[in-house]
Enzyme design. Structure first.
Site, PDB file in Angstrom:
ATOM      1  N   LYS A 156       0.816  -1.213   0.000  1.00  0.00           N
ATOM      2  CA  LYS A 156       0.000   0.000   0.000  1.00  0.00           C
ATOM      3  C   LYS A 156       0.851   1.266   0.000  1.00  0.00           C
ATOM      4  O   LYS A 156       0.586   2.214  -0.739  1.00  0.00           O
ATOM      5  CB  LYS A 156      -0.933   0.000   1.212  1.00  0.00           C
ATOM      6  CG  LYS A 156      -2.024  -1.060   1.167  1.00  0.00           C
ATOM      7  CD  LYS A 156      -3.049  -0.751   0.088  1.00  0.00           C
ATOM      8  CE  LYS A 156      -4.214  -1.724   0.146  1.00  0.00           C
ATOM      9  NZ  LYS A 156      -5.214  -1.451  -0.916  1.00  0.00           N
ATOM     10  N   ILE A 157       1.910   1.284   0.846  1.00  0.00           N
ATOM     11  CA  ILE A 157       2.745   2.483   0.937  1.00  0.00           C
ATOM     12  C   ILE A 157       3.510   2.697  -0.364  1.00  0.00           C
ATOM     13  O   ILE A 157       3.542   3.812  -0.912  1.00  0.00           O
ATOM     14  CB  ILE A 157       3.714   2.382   2.120  1.00  0.00           C
ATOM     15  CG1 ILE A 157       2.943   2.342   3.449  1.00  0.00           C
ATOM     16  CG2 ILE A 157       4.701   3.554   2.122  1.00  0.00           C
ATOM     17  CD1 ILE A 157       3.793   2.031   4.652  1.00  0.00           C
ATOM     18  N   THR A 234      12.245   4.743   4.420  1.00  0.00           N
ATOM     19  CA  THR A 234      11.199   4.932   5.433  1.00  0.00           C
ATOM     20  C   THR A 234      10.626   3.579   5.858  1.00  0.00           C
ATOM     21  O   THR A 234       9.561   3.524   6.454  1.00  0.00           O
ATOM     22  CB  THR A 234      10.064   5.826   4.895  1.00  0.00           C
ATOM     23  OG1 THR A 234       9.570   5.262   3.664  1.00  0.00           O
ATOM     24  CG2 THR A 234      10.546   7.246   4.643  1.00  0.00           C
ATOM     25  N   ARG A 236      12.501  -0.052   7.157  1.00  0.00           N
ATOM     26  CA  ARG A 236      13.147  -0.550   8.369  1.00  0.00           C
ATOM     27  C   ARG A 236      14.644  -0.322   8.246  1.00  0.00           C
ATOM     28  O   ARG A 236      15.223  -0.448   7.167  1.00  0.00           O
ATOM     29  CB  ARG A 236      12.856  -2.047   8.566  1.00  0.00           C
ATOM     30  CG  ARG A 236      11.445  -2.348   9.069  1.00  0.00           C
ATOM     31  CD  ARG A 236      11.242  -1.878  10.507  1.00  0.00           C
ATOM     32  NE  ARG A 236       9.922  -2.195  11.029  1.00  0.00           N
ATOM     33  CZ  ARG A 236       8.879  -1.364  11.007  1.00  0.00           C
ATOM     34  NH1 ARG A 236       9.013  -0.179  10.436  1.00  0.00           N
ATOM     35  NH2 ARG A 236       7.724  -1.721  11.528  1.00  0.00           N
ATOM     36  N   ASP A 260      14.422   7.713   7.708  1.00  0.00           N
ATOM     37  CA  ASP A 260      13.500   7.858   8.828  1.00  0.00           C
ATOM     38  C   ASP A 260      13.668   6.710   9.808  1.00  0.00           C
ATOM     39  O   ASP A 260      13.050   6.693  10.860  1.00  0.00           O
ATOM     40  CB  ASP A 260      12.049   7.896   8.328  1.00  0.00           C
ATOM     41  CG  ASP A 260      11.063   8.202   9.444  1.00  0.00           C
ATOM     42  OD1 ASP A 260      11.216   9.255  10.095  1.00  0.00           O
ATOM     43  OD2 ASP A 260      10.143   7.387   9.680  1.00  0.00           O
ATOM     44  N   GLU A 265      18.328   1.964  15.936  1.00  0.00           N
ATOM     45  CA  GLU A 265      17.529   3.079  16.440  1.00  0.00           C
ATOM     46  C   GLU A 265      16.916   2.820  17.810  1.00  0.00           C
ATOM     47  O   GLU A 265      16.454   3.744  18.474  1.00  0.00           O
ATOM     48  CB  GLU A 265      16.409   3.423  15.460  1.00  0.00           C
ATOM     49  CG  GLU A 265      15.311   2.375  15.369  1.00  0.00           C
ATOM     50  CD  GLU A 265      14.189   2.797  14.436  1.00  0.00           C
ATOM     51  OE1 GLU A 265      13.036   2.827  14.884  1.00  0.00           O
ATOM     52  OE2 GLU A 265      14.462   3.087  13.251  1.00  0.00           O
ATOM     53  N   HIS A 297      12.065   8.272  12.968  1.00  0.00           N
ATOM     54  CA  HIS A 297      10.963   7.326  12.802  1.00  0.00           C
ATOM     55  C   HIS A 297       9.609   8.027  12.977  1.00  0.00           C
ATOM     56  O   HIS A 297       8.757   7.598  13.747  1.00  0.00           O
ATOM     57  CB  HIS A 297      11.085   6.163  13.791  1.00  0.00           C
ATOM     58  CG  HIS A 297      10.436   4.899  13.292  1.00  0.00           C
ATOM     59  ND1 HIS A 297      11.044   3.674  13.372  1.00  0.00           N
ATOM     60  CD2 HIS A 297       9.241   4.673  12.708  1.00  0.00           C
ATOM     61  CE1 HIS A 297      10.240   2.741  12.875  1.00  0.00           C
ATOM     62  NE2 HIS A 297       9.139   3.336  12.456  1.00  0.00           N
ATOM     63  N   GLN A 298       9.444   9.107  12.231  1.00  0.00           N
ATOM     64  CA  GLN A 298       8.221   9.890  12.343  1.00  0.00           C
ATOM     65  C   GLN A 298       7.347   9.838  11.100  1.00  0.00           C
ATOM     66  O   GLN A 298       6.309  10.509  11.027  1.00  0.00           O
ATOM     67  CB  GLN A 298       8.550  11.359  12.652  1.00  0.00           C
ATOM     68  CG  GLN A 298       9.148  12.135  11.491  1.00  0.00           C
ATOM     69  CD  GLN A 298       9.358  13.600  11.803  1.00  0.00           C
ATOM     70  OE1 GLN A 298      10.357  13.959  12.413  1.00  0.00           O
ATOM     71  NE2 GLN A 298       8.438  14.451  11.391  1.00  0.00           N
ATOM     72  N   ALA A 299       7.727   9.016  10.108  1.00  0.00           N
ATOM     73  CA  ALA A 299       6.953   8.984   8.862  1.00  0.00           C
ATOM     74  C   ALA A 299       5.495   8.613   9.113  1.00  0.00           C
ATOM     75  O   ALA A 299       4.594   9.103   8.431  1.00  0.00           O
ATOM     76  CB  ALA A 299       7.588   8.018   7.871  1.00  0.00           C
ATOM     77  N   PHE A 300       5.251   7.748  10.083  1.00  0.00           N
ATOM     78  CA  PHE A 300       3.885   7.309  10.385  1.00  0.00           C
ATOM     79  C   PHE A 300       3.087   8.341  11.166  1.00  0.00           C
ATOM     80  O   PHE A 300       1.865   8.204  11.326  1.00  0.00           O
ATOM     81  CB  PHE A 300       3.936   6.019  11.223  1.00  0.00           C
ATOM     82  CG  PHE A 300       4.237   6.277  12.677  1.00  0.00           C
ATOM     83  CD1 PHE A 300       3.224   6.290  13.633  1.00  0.00           C
ATOM     84  CD2 PHE A 300       5.532   6.553  13.104  1.00  0.00           C
ATOM     85  CE1 PHE A 300       3.496   6.534  14.973  1.00  0.00           C
ATOM     86  CE2 PHE A 300       5.820   6.795  14.440  1.00  0.00           C
ATOM     87  CZ  PHE A 300       4.790   6.795  15.376  1.00  0.00           C
TER      88      PHE A 300
END
Length: 332
Positions: A156-157, A234, A236, A260, A265, A297-300
């Site tokens: 989907k992404i 974006t 893993r 991201d 991390e 890790h803010q893409a979501f």
């Protein structure tokens, strides 16, 4: 049900509480800010479910502890599940559910943001103007139109991202073991990786992390890429061999890098470490390059995505409670 919720921040608690209170029969949520690991697993005592995020530790030892406490379901608040030892989960009778889809637009749009920031040097321009420096030297970018963008992973992404960059006039090529029918119908060519690397001006990673994709970006693959290629991740952190990428940046084989996510991390992201010395030498080296942009890790992280994550998480839990396992998005 009584649910131990790990790795929670104020925004997690806000959206989870809102979704929970909207249920006909709300659950009892026990929030913990700490990550789930061998030392914190006992906090799940007297609960039936644990709810976890991307950097929680769900290795064999932790899963055995959870099983001994009577936990039956691990409800992940994320799409990825590489942090879970699925073999051990099966051994100890633990079901693992995930949020397969929340907001593909959130992550796809963030990937585009990284591309535009790197291309037009927006991060550098912002700091210059704050210091009353309006010079343009070093800020030269390129037109996106007619550039070849490679999309690796067309779930989907990846599908949304491909649609966005096609709208900018880019040529899109893709790679996925299971080609996306919508993109195939739209005329996007799916090619082997050996053909993809030398064609792409921009490579964006949207695939899961598994034994086949670990260090997909490595010294060998980088060597066959275009000089000055832009890499965007974006997905893993483990998709990229960071040391190999640093070598690529130093040689200028890699012209731009937008991350991201980062392989190590877990000890960095989602926390305010501004008063601590950075102990990760590899990550510190990454941050020295002017053509590297890293977000934590803010893409979501959009309102729509957080609301969807909370809603789907409780749908999984409710279906589990009612014995409707065919309605739970299980990964094992």
């Amino acid at each position: 049900m009584k649910i131990a919720v790990f790795s929670t921040k104020p925004y997690d608690r806000d959206f989870l509480n809102r979704a929970n209170h909207a249920l006909p029969n709300p659950h009892e949520l026990i929030f913990h800010e700490v990550q789930l690991n061998a030392n914190s697993a006992l906090l799940a005592q007297d609960c039936q479910v644990v709810c976890c995020f991307v950097n929680d530790h769900l290795d064999a030892g932790v899963l055995q502890q959870l099983a001994s406490l009577g936990i039956k379901l691990i409800a992940l608040r994320c799409a990825g599940f590489n942090q879970v030892d699925l073999v051990a989960a099966k051994k100890w009778g633990l079901l693992v559910a995930r949020v397969a889809e929340y907001s593909p637009h959130a992550v796809a749009e963030h990937a585009l943001g990284l591309i535009l920031m790197l291309n037009r040097n927006l991060h550098r321009a912002y700091h210059r103007t704050r210091e009353n420096d309006y010079s343009l030297n070093g800020l030269l970018g390129f037109d996106m139109v007619n550039k070849t963008v490679a999309v690796i992973g067309t779930g989907k992404i990846g599908e949304v991202f491909a649609t966005i960059v096609r709208g900018l006039g880019c040529k899109v090529i893709a790679h996925d073991p299971q080609p996306n029918p919508a993109l195939v119908a739209a005329g996007v060519p799916f090619v082997p990786l050996a053909e993809l690397w030398p064609q792409a001006d921009i490579i964006s990673l949207h695939c899961p992390l598994n034994s086949h994709t670990h260090h997909l970006i490595n010294r060998d693959s980088i060597a066959t890429m275009k000089d000055g290629v832009m890499l965007i991740n974006t997905g893993r952190g483990g998709l990229i061999d960071t040391r190999a990428v640093i070598s690529g940046l130093k040689s200028k084989k890699i012209g731009y890098l937008g991350l991201d996510v980062y392989e190590e991390e877990g000890d960095l992201f989602f926390e305010d470490n501004s008063n601590r010395l950075l102990q990760d030498d590899v990550f510190a080296r990454l941050l020295t390059f002017p053509n590297v942009v890293v977000t934590g890790h803010q893409a979501f992280f959009t309102r729509e995505a957080l609301a969807a994550i909370a809603r789907v998480t409780f749908e999984n839990i409710d279906h589990f409670e009612q014995g409707e396992l065919d309605q739970v998005c299980l990964v094992n």
